[in-house]
Motif scaffolding. Structure first.
Motif, short mmCIF file in Angstrom:
data_model
loop_
_atom_site.label_atom_id
_atom_site.label_comp_id
_atom_site.label_asym_id
_atom_site.label_seq_id
_atom_site.Cartn_x
_atom_site.Cartn_y
_atom_site.Cartn_z
N ASP A 1 9.84 -5.25 -22.75
CA ASP A 1 9.40 -5.23 -21.52
C ASP A 1 7.44 -5.21 -21.85
OD1 ASP A 1 11.82 -5.24 -19.71
OD2 ASP A 1 11.78 -2.64 -20.63
N MET A 2 6.99 -6.13 -20.54
CA MET A 2 5.43 -5.89 -21.12
C MET A 2 5.68 -4.36 -20.19
SD MET A 2 3.39 -7.96 -21.62
CE MET A 2 2.41 -8.23 -20.92
N ARG A 3 4.60 -3.87 -20.84
CA ARG A 3 4.20 -1.87 -19.83
C ARG A 3 3.38 -2.43 -18.85
NH1 ARG A 3 3.59 -0.63 -25.48
NH2 ARG A 3 0.96 -0.65 -24.80
N LEU A 4 3.14 -1.80 -17.64
CA LEU A 4 2.05 -1.04 -16.72
C LEU A 4 0.89 -1.71 -17.88
CD1 LEU A 4 2.14 -1.54 -13.71
CD2 LEU A 4 2.42 0.84 -13.33
N GLY A 5 0.66 -0.48 -18.50
CA GLY A 5 -0.69 -0.91 -19.06
C GLY A 5 -0.72 -1.53 -19.18
N ILE B 1 -5.16 -7.92 -16.58
CA ILE B 1 -6.35 -7.92 -14.90
C ILE B 1 -7.95 -7.68 -15.69
CG2 ILE B 1 -7.02 -6.89 -12.94
CD1 ILE B 1 -4.66 -9.06 -13.03
N GLN B 2 -7.60 -6.29 -15.66
CA GLN B 2 -9.57 -6.06 -16.33
C GLN B 2 -9.59 -6.91 -17.39
OE1 GLN B 2 -10.44 -2.81 -15.03
NE2 GLN B 2 -12.53 -3.87 -15.88
N GLU B 3 -9.21 -7.44 -18.17
CA GLU B 3 -9.83 -8.72 -19.05
C GLU B 3 -10.90 -9.74 -17.66
OE1 GLU B 3 -8.93 -8.55 -23.22
OE2 GLU B 3 -6.76 -9.38 -22.28
N VAL C 1 4.52 -3.65 -10.93
CA VAL C 1 3.49 -4.90 -11.40
C VAL C 1 3.05 -5.83 -10.57
CG1 VAL C 1 3.80 -6.93 -12.83
CG2 VAL C 1 4.72 -4.92 -14.08
N LEU C 2 3.47 -5.61 -9.45
CA LEU C 2 2.88 -6.86 -7.64
C LEU C 2 1.82 -6.34 -7.91
CD1 LEU C 2 6.93 -7.89 -7.79
CD2 LEU C 2 5.45 -9.66 -8.29
N ASN C 3 2.41 -4.85 -7.44
CA ASN C 3 0.73 -3.98 -6.47
C ASN C 3 -0.40 -4.36 -7.89
OD1 ASN C 3 2.62 -3.46 -4.39
ND2 ASN C 3 3.09 -1.46 -5.33
N LEU D 1 6.18 -6.47 -33.77
CA LEU D 1 5.02 -7.04 -33.49
C LEU D 1 4.08 -6.24 -33.32
CD1 LEU D 1 5.72 -10.84 -31.84
CD2 LEU D 1 5.94 -9.79 -34.84
N THR D 2 2.36 -6.17 -33.07
CA THR D 2 1.91 -5.99 -33.31
C THR D 2 1.80 -6.38 -31.88
OG1 THR D 2 0.37 -6.15 -35.14
CG2 THR D 2 -0.99 -5.09 -33.50
N PRO D 3 1.45 -4.56 -30.83
CA PRO D 3 1.59 -4.94 -29.42
C PRO D 3 0.25 -5.31 -28.96
CG PRO D 3 2.25 -2.83 -30.23
CD PRO D 3 1.70 -2.95 -31.21
N TYR D 4 0.04 -6.04 -27.78
CA TYR D 4 -0.75 -5.76 -26.95
C TYR D 4 -1.74 -5.07 -26.38
CZ TYR D 4 -3.59 -7.50 -22.68
OH TYR D 4 -4.50 -8.08 -21.85
#
Length: 284
Positions: free
Chosen positions: A80-84, A90-92, A119-121, A281-284
């Motif tokens: 999964d994508m993590r919330l962080g 979004i910050q980027e 995530v939607l919030n 793989l290296t995480p984002y």
């Protein structure tokens, strides 16, 4: 009456013939247009979108269709994508003054992400405070009671694209028929990409940014670890990734639909290896 039926049949087959000729001609054009010589003269056929992005929330899926172009059936995973990571995206976007035209949530089946509402919030807060015209869209298969119940409780402001699938034997393009396995593509220029990179947008997976969501799914299986770890700037056409991933992707070839599993040799080897050793793989 018989004469009328004959005329209708003649008209039908005439239209069908014209359609097939147009389709065939288009496929020939796409093939020639994506060759190295043609690309040298005219430049790449497609360019990656700077206004659309698809976030690959999860590889969990409750349907797992044949020829899935992110390999949910062929190489199942619960990543999964993590919330962080979504918050980082979004910050980027804000830091780089990016107002997205459309943010689309993908899977797998995105409604199965354990923190979907959080995530939607985050995305809706970005839309409300920073980018009022951004479309926040969730692409769902709409299959099963669990998914349908989640869809009923989505917050206001989220658009739903429901493909309403009922079974895994759907008509899909032959994603696993890699161009690199065909002698017809030995002179292809993969920097052309395909319509996905312009129509659907760049992809963001748990492992970074790609010219499309599908490229991220390919990286997950092959383990090239080429995901960008920072938001690509507009001038970054992500050519290095196109060269790596498009040679493996059936979307690069002219469209041909099938509901049967079709797979070329390089994919058979990759999936066989994946079953025993999954790439890290290296995480984002």
């Amino acid at each position: 009456m018989i004469k009328g039926m004959h005329m209708r049949a003649k008209h039908f087959f005439s239209r069908l013939s014209a359609f097939l000729k147009r389709t065939y001609a288009k496929n020939i054009y796409l093939y020639v247009r994506k060759q190295k010589v043609t690309t040298m003269l005219l430049g790449p056929l497609y360019k990656r979108s700077s206004g659309f992005i698809e976030i690959h929330l999860t590889y969990r899926c409750n349907l797992k269709c044949f020829n899935c172009d992110v390999s949910c059936r062929q190489a199942p995973s619960d990543e999964d994508m993590r919330l962080g990571q979504v918050q980082k995206f979004i910050q980027e976007s804000i830091d780089n003054n990016v107002c997205w035209e459309r943010i689309r949530l993908m899977g797998g089946e995105p409604t199965l992400h354990p923190q979907l509402y959080e995530v939607l919030n985050v995305l809706l807060d970005y839309k409300k405070k920073y980018s009022h015209t951004t479309e926040v869209v969730i692409l769902t298969n709409g299959f099963g009671k669990t998914v349908q119940d989640i869809l009923k409780n989505l917050p206001e402001g989220v658009e739903v694209n429901n493909t309403a699938k009922q079974y895994p034997h759907q008509d899909f393009r032959r994603f696993n028929m890699a161009p690199v396995d065909s002698v017809l593509y030995q002179w292809a220029d993969y920097t052309n990409g395909c319509s996905v990179i312009s129509d659907c947008g760049i992809g963001l997976t748990p492992f970074g940014y790609y010219p499309c969501n599908i490229a991220g799914g390919i990286d997950r299986v092959f383990g090239f670890d080429k995901g960008r770890k920072k938001l690509p700037l507009r001038q970054d056409m992500m050519v290095d990734q196109l060269k790596t991933f498009c040679r493996l992707c059936g979307h690069f070839r002219p469209p041909k639909l099938t509901n049967k599993e079709k797979m070329s040799s390089i994919w058979k080897k990759a999936y066989k290896k994946y079953k025993f050793v999954q790439p890290i793989l290296t995480p984002y």
